[in-house]
Design a protein around this motif. Structure first.
Motif, PDB file in Angstrom:
ATOM      1  N   ARG A  88     -91.679  60.501 -19.966  1.00  0.00           N
ATOM      2  CA  ARG A  88     -90.169  60.669 -19.999  1.00  0.00           C
ATOM      3  C   ARG A  88     -89.464  60.818 -21.445  1.00  0.00           C
ATOM      4  O   ARG A  88     -88.159  61.141 -21.388  1.00  0.00           O
ATOM      5  N   VAL A  89     -90.292  60.876 -22.464  1.00  0.00           N
ATOM      6  CA  VAL A  89     -89.603  61.345 -23.681  1.00  0.00           C
ATOM      7  C   VAL A  89     -90.360  62.219 -24.546  1.00  0.00           C
ATOM      8  O   VAL A  89     -91.696  62.149 -24.187  1.00  0.00           O
ATOM      9  N   LYS A  90     -89.885  63.166 -25.164  1.00  0.00           N
ATOM     10  CA  LYS A  90     -90.555  64.091 -26.177  1.00  0.00           C
ATOM     11  C   LYS A  90     -90.680  63.221 -27.405  1.00  0.00           C
ATOM     12  O   LYS A  90     -91.774  63.518 -28.112  1.00  0.00           O
ATOM     13  N   ILE A 105     -85.224  49.901 -20.522  1.00  0.00           N
ATOM     14  CA  ILE A 105     -84.910  50.680 -21.708  1.00  0.00           C
ATOM     15  C   ILE A 105     -85.310  52.236 -21.718  1.00  0.00           C
ATOM     16  O   ILE A 105     -84.956  52.991 -22.428  1.00  0.00           O
ATOM     17  N   SER A 106     -86.221  52.511 -20.633  1.00  0.00           N
ATOM     18  CA  SER A 106     -86.607  53.831 -20.488  1.00  0.00           C
ATOM     19  C   SER A 106     -86.081  54.508 -19.085  1.00  0.00           C
ATOM     20  O   SER A 106     -86.565  55.599 -18.931  1.00  0.00           O
ATOM     21  N   GLY A 107     -85.326  53.788 -18.425  1.00  0.00           N
ATOM     22  CA  GLY A 107     -84.592  54.292 -17.388  1.00  0.00           C
ATOM     23  C   GLY A 107     -85.058  54.425 -16.158  1.00  0.00           C
ATOM     24  O   GLY A 107     -84.791  55.123 -15.201  1.00  0.00           O
ATOM     25  N   LEU A 140     -84.268  58.879 -26.194  1.00  0.00           N
ATOM     26  CA  LEU A 140     -84.440  59.179 -24.756  1.00  0.00           C
ATOM     27  C   LEU A 140     -83.164  59.729 -24.249  1.00  0.00           C
ATOM     28  O   LEU A 140     -82.126  59.476 -24.577  1.00  0.00           O
ATOM     29  N   VAL A 141     -83.223  60.863 -23.404  1.00  0.00           N
ATOM     30  CA  VAL A 141     -82.294  61.670 -22.924  1.00  0.00           C
ATOM     31  C   VAL A 141     -82.520  61.663 -21.354  1.00  0.00           C
ATOM     32  O   VAL A 141     -83.648  61.978 -20.927  1.00  0.00           O
ATOM     33  N   HIS A 172     -80.715  56.511 -29.097  1.00  0.00           N
ATOM     34  CA  HIS A 172     -81.625  56.432 -30.308  1.00  0.00           C
ATOM     35  C   HIS A 172     -82.230  54.915 -30.248  1.00  0.00           C
ATOM     36  O   HIS A 172     -81.751  53.798 -30.662  1.00  0.00           O
ATOM     37  N   ARG A 173     -83.142  55.112 -29.620  1.00  0.00           N
ATOM     38  CA  ARG A 173     -83.936  53.669 -29.600  1.00  0.00           C
ATOM     39  C   ARG A 173     -84.651  53.012 -30.848  1.00  0.00           C
ATOM     40  O   ARG A 173     -85.002  53.809 -31.667  1.00  0.00           O
TER      41      ARG A 173
END
Length: 278
Positions: free
Chosen positions: A207-209, A248-250, A214-215, A181-182
């Motif tokens: 990369r995120v919806k 932080i975005s993987g 972030l999953v 949970h960013r």
């Protein structure tokens, strides 16, 4: 040694041969009682048969490996006549049954009969195809996943209880899943960098919806280790096994990791406030 003379032909017999009361040797292989067929007058003159040669009809005695053999011809063999009886010489039978007439049972039109044949062939083809499809489907169902495996195909998680800036790790299909949970500052940091220069270039929007969630799978893309959250040089994840750093975005930023952390298939259930993975 006893001797016997017949038709001026001497024949030596073994001394053990018995003699009849008349003095004639008893030779079981000789037929002495044979008589010539009656011919009336047998005066042939000079051109007739020789008296010193036995006629052929009297046979004779011959010596073989089995002993003495006597041949006597008393009667001539019967002569039989054979006549081939042909079919056309036979008498016609008036009471012979006639061949039945099958004309009432024959099809009146060849086109109709052909149409029926095509219909039967087509019907059998459809039935065969249906049976083959059913057999293949049943065979494939035996190789499908079991009920317990299908139950783990999707995982639901209530995300309302996860505060900002915290990570949650759950297990899905035997793999760890990182849910972050960013905060707003983390979102700005992830989108402010030049991602086109990265080893695996990928923007944060791809990369995120939702920007604040972030999953991703918690499996290092180098050798499959599990990275540590909130660590590393970029404030994201760090793999202590081989020193791979993720932001932080993987995304892979440093170390031997060749790719970014994988994003699984997921969706948000807004009505229930849940995250469905799978």
């Amino acid at each position: 040694m006893a001797t016997f003379q017949a038709v001026k032909k001497a024949l030596n017999l073994a001394p053990t041969v018995r003699s009849l009361p008349s003095g004639v040797p008893a030779a079981p292989l000789l037929n002495l009682a044979v008589r010539a067929p009656s011919s009336g007058h047998d005066h042939h003159g000079a051109s007739g048969p020789r008296s010193d040669v036995a006629p052929k009809w009297t046979g004779g005695v011959s010596r073989t490996s089995a002993g003495l053999v006597s041949k006597t011809f008393s009667t001539a063999p019967a002569v039989s006549f054979h006549q081939h009886r042909l079919l056309h010489t036979s008498v016609v039978r008036k009471d012979a049954p006639e061949v039945p007439d099958f004309s009432p049972y024959r099809a009146s039109s060849t086109d109709g009969n052909r149409a029926l044949s095509y219909f039967m062939v087509g019907s059998l083809g459809v039935l065969s195809a249906s049976a083959a499809k059913s057999s293949v489907s049943e065979f494939l169902q035996t190789m499908a996943a079991s009920a317990d495996v299908l139950a783990l195909a999707k995982v639901e998680l209530e995300i309302g209880n996860i505060p900002e800036g915290k990570n949650v790790i759950i297990k899905w299909r035997g793999k760890p899943v990182f849910i972050r949970h960013r905060t707003q500052s983390e979102i700005e940091e992830a989108r402010s960098v030049d991602w086109k220069t990265f080893r695996d270039p990928q923007s944060d929007e791809e990369r995120v919806k939702k920007p604040d969630w972030l999953v991703m799978l918690g499996v290092c893309t180098h050798l499959g280790c599990v990275p540590i959250g909130e660590a590393g040089d970029y404030g994201g994840w760090f793999c202590p096994c081989h020193g791979s750093h993720y932001d932080i975005s993987g995304r892979a930023r440093k170390g031997p990791a060749p790719l970014n952390l994988e994003i699984p298939q997921y969706e948000f259930n807004e009505a229930e406030g849940k995250l469905v993975i799978g």
